[in-house]
Design an enzyme around this catalytic site. Structure first.
Site: not given
Ligand code: GRF
Length: 193
Positions: A19-21, A94, A96-97, A111, A113, A149
């Site tokens: 969940g860093s994003n 993780m 696929i919709l 998304n 990627h 993707d």
């Molecule tokens: C990221 O590298 C993103 O590009 C990919 O999955 C990873 C998710 O990282 N789709 P986080 O869970 O947001 O840390």
């Protein structure tokens, strides 16, 4: 979706893990320049670390196991409609919709990627970059379509791959740029929508 009228649009973020994003999108959503309000976090894993960020910021979260894709997607669609979600952001989700889900939601889904699409769709992107001795890699924010993707690219950022980079080092480097890229891509997408 209506044109932007100064009102922040309602976003749901889908995660599966770290969940860093998500953490970064929450931070962005609270900033002065943000065009979004994160109303909902969806996870397919009950123990996803990213859920802690939702809890900390008191964002509603909803976990669906995806043991039965059909049922899980129906329940998620109900939540999206209940919270009047206008944009979905996948952030390390993780699953696929399904085409049905994308059609029924009928609003944009983005998304992020970890590669310079159209290069290296799917998993293990950093491994492929290193094995192919690529000089650059990066991250891409794109629209989600039923084809994995492959939707329209909104924004990309590049990083230089050093000879000494292993998978972990490259992942770290790319995550760092992802954190800037996703908010920028959302902004670009929304002002051009
Ligand atoms: C990221 O590298 C993103 O590009 C990919 O999955 C990873 C998710 O990282 N789709 P986080 O869970 O947001 O840390």
């Amino acid at each position: 979706m209506e044109k932007l009228t100064g009102k922040k649009i309602n976003v749901a973020v889908f995660i599966s893990g770290r969940g860093s994003n998500l953490k970064n999108l929450i931070k962005y959503s609270k900033s002065k320049y943000s065009l979004i309000k994160i109303k909902l976090v969806i996870s397919n894993k009950v123990n996803a670390k990213g859920l802690d960020y939702a809890k900390k910021s008191k964002i509603k979260h909803f976990v669906r196991s995806y043991k039965n894709i059909n049922i899980s997607e129906k329940q998620i669609l109900k939540q999206l409609s209940k919270f009047e979600i206008e944009l979905v952001c996948l952030a390390g989700f993780m699953k696929i919709l399904s085409e049905k889900f994308i059609k029924k939601f009928n609003k944009p889904i983005l998304n992020i990627h970890p590669s310079l699409l159209p290069k290296y769709k799917g998993l293990n992107t950093h491994d492929k970059v290193i094995k192919n001795k690529d000089k650059f890699s990066g991250a891409t924010v794109h629209l989600v379509t039923p084809k994995l993707d492959s939707g329209k690219i909104i924004l990309q950022k590049k990083v230089k791959v050093s000879k000494s980079d292993n998978v972990e080092a490259l992942e770290k480097k790319i995550l760092r740029i992802e954190n800037k890229l996703y908010p920028e891509a959302i902004y670009k997408f929304l002002i051009n929508f």
